[in-house]
Design a protein around this motif. Structure first.
Motif, PDB file in Angstrom:
ATOM      1  N   PRO A  14      66.659  43.792  52.878  1.00  0.00           N
ATOM      2  CA  PRO A  14      67.769  44.066  51.983  1.00  0.00           C
ATOM      3  C   PRO A  14      68.630  42.844  51.688  1.00  0.00           C
ATOM      4  O   PRO A  14      69.120  42.691  50.599  1.00  0.00           O
ATOM      5  CB  PRO A  14      68.570  45.132  52.729  1.00  0.00           C
ATOM      6  CG  PRO A  14      67.586  45.769  53.651  1.00  0.00           C
ATOM      7  CD  PRO A  14      66.595  44.699  54.004  1.00  0.00           C
ATOM      8  N   GLU A  17      67.793  37.492  49.249  1.00  0.00           N
ATOM      9  CA  GLU A  17      68.025  37.266  47.825  1.00  0.00           C
ATOM     10  C   GLU A  17      67.293  36.018  47.336  1.00  0.00           C
ATOM     11  O   GLU A  17      67.418  35.638  46.192  1.00  0.00           O
ATOM     12  CB  GLU A  17      69.532  37.120  47.544  1.00  0.00           C
ATOM     13  CG  GLU A  17      70.333  38.344  47.925  1.00  0.00           C
ATOM     14  CD  GLU A  17      69.898  39.604  47.201  1.00  0.00           C
ATOM     15  OE1 GLU A  17      69.456  39.501  46.041  1.00  0.00           O
ATOM     16  OE2 GLU A  17      69.999  40.685  47.790  1.00  0.00           O
ATOM     17  N   ARG A  58      63.769  45.456  38.424  1.00  0.00           N
ATOM     18  CA  ARG A  58      64.924  45.242  39.306  1.00  0.00           C
ATOM     19  C   ARG A  58      65.501  46.567  39.795  1.00  0.00           C
ATOM     20  O   ARG A  58      65.868  46.704  40.960  1.00  0.00           O
ATOM     21  CB  ARG A  58      65.994  44.440  38.580  1.00  0.00           C
ATOM     22  CG  ARG A  58      65.637  42.980  38.399  1.00  0.00           C
ATOM     23  CD  ARG A  58      66.791  42.225  37.759  1.00  0.00           C
ATOM     24  NE  ARG A  58      66.403  40.880  37.418  1.00  0.00           N
ATOM     25  CZ  ARG A  58      66.520  40.349  36.203  1.00  0.00           C
ATOM     26  NH1 ARG A  58      67.046  41.047  35.219  1.00  0.00           N
ATOM     27  NH2 ARG A  58      66.142  39.116  35.978  1.00  0.00           N
ATOM     28  N   GLN A  59      65.583  47.545  38.889  1.00  0.00           N
ATOM     29  CA  GLN A  59      66.126  48.842  39.291  1.00  0.00           C
ATOM     30  C   GLN A  59      65.188  49.557  40.249  1.00  0.00           C
ATOM     31  O   GLN A  59      65.635  50.187  41.210  1.00  0.00           O
ATOM     32  CB  GLN A  59      66.421  49.686  38.057  1.00  0.00           C
ATOM     33  CG  GLN A  59      67.599  49.137  37.263  1.00  0.00           C
ATOM     34  CD  GLN A  59      68.033  50.054  36.154  1.00  0.00           C
ATOM     35  OE1 GLN A  59      68.123  51.258  36.338  1.00  0.00           O
ATOM     36  NE2 GLN A  59      68.313  49.488  34.991  1.00  0.00           N
ATOM     37  N   GLU A  61      63.160  48.102  42.311  1.00  0.00           N
ATOM     38  CA  GLU A  61      63.288  47.413  43.596  1.00  0.00           C
ATOM     39  C   GLU A  61      64.526  47.888  44.360  1.00  0.00           C
ATOM     40  O   GLU A  61      64.468  48.137  45.557  1.00  0.00           O
ATOM     41  CB  GLU A  61      63.346  45.907  43.394  1.00  0.00           C
ATOM     42  CG  GLU A  61      63.409  45.166  44.717  1.00  0.00           C
ATOM     43  CD  GLU A  61      63.514  43.674  44.543  1.00  0.00           C
ATOM     44  OE1 GLU A  61      62.796  42.973  45.261  1.00  0.00           O
ATOM     45  OE2 GLU A  61      64.301  43.235  43.699  1.00  0.00           O
ATOM     46  N   SER A  62      65.639  48.039  43.658  1.00  0.00           N
ATOM     47  CA  SER A  62      66.866  48.521  44.308  1.00  0.00           C
ATOM     48  C   SER A  62      66.685  49.917  44.881  1.00  0.00           C
ATOM     49  O   SER A  62      67.090  50.194  46.010  1.00  0.00           O
ATOM     50  CB  SER A  62      68.026  48.543  43.304  1.00  0.00           C
ATOM     51  OG  SER A  62      68.354  47.252  42.906  1.00  0.00           O
ATOM     52  N   ARG A  65      64.445  49.808  47.940  1.00  0.00           N
ATOM     53  CA  ARG A  65      65.175  49.275  49.080  1.00  0.00           C
ATOM     54  C   ARG A  65      66.106  50.333  49.671  1.00  0.00           C
ATOM     55  O   ARG A  65      66.174  50.512  50.892  1.00  0.00           O
ATOM     56  CB  ARG A  65      65.966  48.041  48.666  1.00  0.00           C
ATOM     57  CG  ARG A  65      66.505  47.289  49.868  1.00  0.00           C
ATOM     58  CD  ARG A  65      67.290  46.058  49.494  1.00  0.00           C
ATOM     59  NE  ARG A  65      66.524  45.159  48.672  1.00  0.00           N
ATOM     60  CZ  ARG A  65      67.043  44.487  47.651  1.00  0.00           C
ATOM     61  NH1 ARG A  65      68.300  44.610  47.329  1.00  0.00           N
ATOM     62  NH2 ARG A  65      66.293  43.668  46.961  1.00  0.00           N
TER      63      ARG A  65
END
Length: 199
Positions: A14, A17, A58-59, A61-62, A65
């Motif tokens: 998490p 980055e 990206r969404q 992946e979020s 996670r």
């Protein structure tokens, strides 16, 4: 109708980055631009689609996670390593979320996702689509891609096999249309696919 299909890498931790998620393969099912469309307009459309796919990745992946954190599963240590034996998408975590109109598509969309090891598979569908059918198709696509592409060491090698991914999509998701698939039909499609990929 399915608007798009994509495969992208997942960061495991998490707080990690350093490396952004990387879209390894994507396919947008949309009508082709007319012949008289100017080259500049086609290039703008291509860049716009690329940005939309990256926003979806990206969404996804979020959400992956957050799902991983909520389940208490430890994060993956090897972000781009796949095991020698293809992992099973049947037991992989999956979910669905909605994208409101304008973020990033002009109309509402539903996104189904599936996280398998260090990879995420996603379908972007119309919101009224049969989501149970779409999830079954997504798991079938993930299984077929993992079996037929067999990346030996790194998820990034999927980039080199786009022709095989196209063949898999052509059989299991023709022109973005979800098929009602029973077990016998799936076995027949998998035999056809194996024969065509072995040529």
């Amino acid at each position: 109708m399915v608007h798009a299909f994509l495969v992208h890498s997942l960061r495991g931790r998490p707080g990690d980055e350093a490396g952004h998620c990387r879209v390894l393969y994507s396919r947008v099912f949309a009508p082709e631009a007319s012949q008289d469309a100017r080259r500049q307009d086609r290039e703008k459309e291509r860049l716009r689609r690329k940005e939309q796919i990256l926003a979806v990745a990206r969404q996804v992946e979020s959400v992956c996670r957050l799902s991983q954190q909520a389940s208490g599963r430890p994060p993956s240590e090897h972000l781009l390593q796949l095991p020698e034996e293809p992992p099973s998408p049947q037991d992989a975590p999956a979910g669905v979320f909605r994208l409101a109109a304008g973020d990033p598509f002009p109309e509402d969309k539903a996104v189904l996702w599936l996280g398998v090891q260090c990879l995420a598979f996603a379908l972007v569908c119309d919101p009224h689509e049969n989501l149970a059918l779409a999830e079954g198709t997504l798991r079938l696509l993930a299984r077929a891609l993992l079996e037929h592409l067999k990346p030996p060491s790194a998820a990034s090698e999927l980039l080199l096999k786009a022709d095989r991914a196209e063949a898999v999509l052509g059989k299991l998701l023709p022109q973005g249309q979800l098929l009602f698939l029973n077990d016998q039909f799936v076995l027949g499609l998998e035999r056809e696919l194996s024969a065509s990929l072995c040529k």
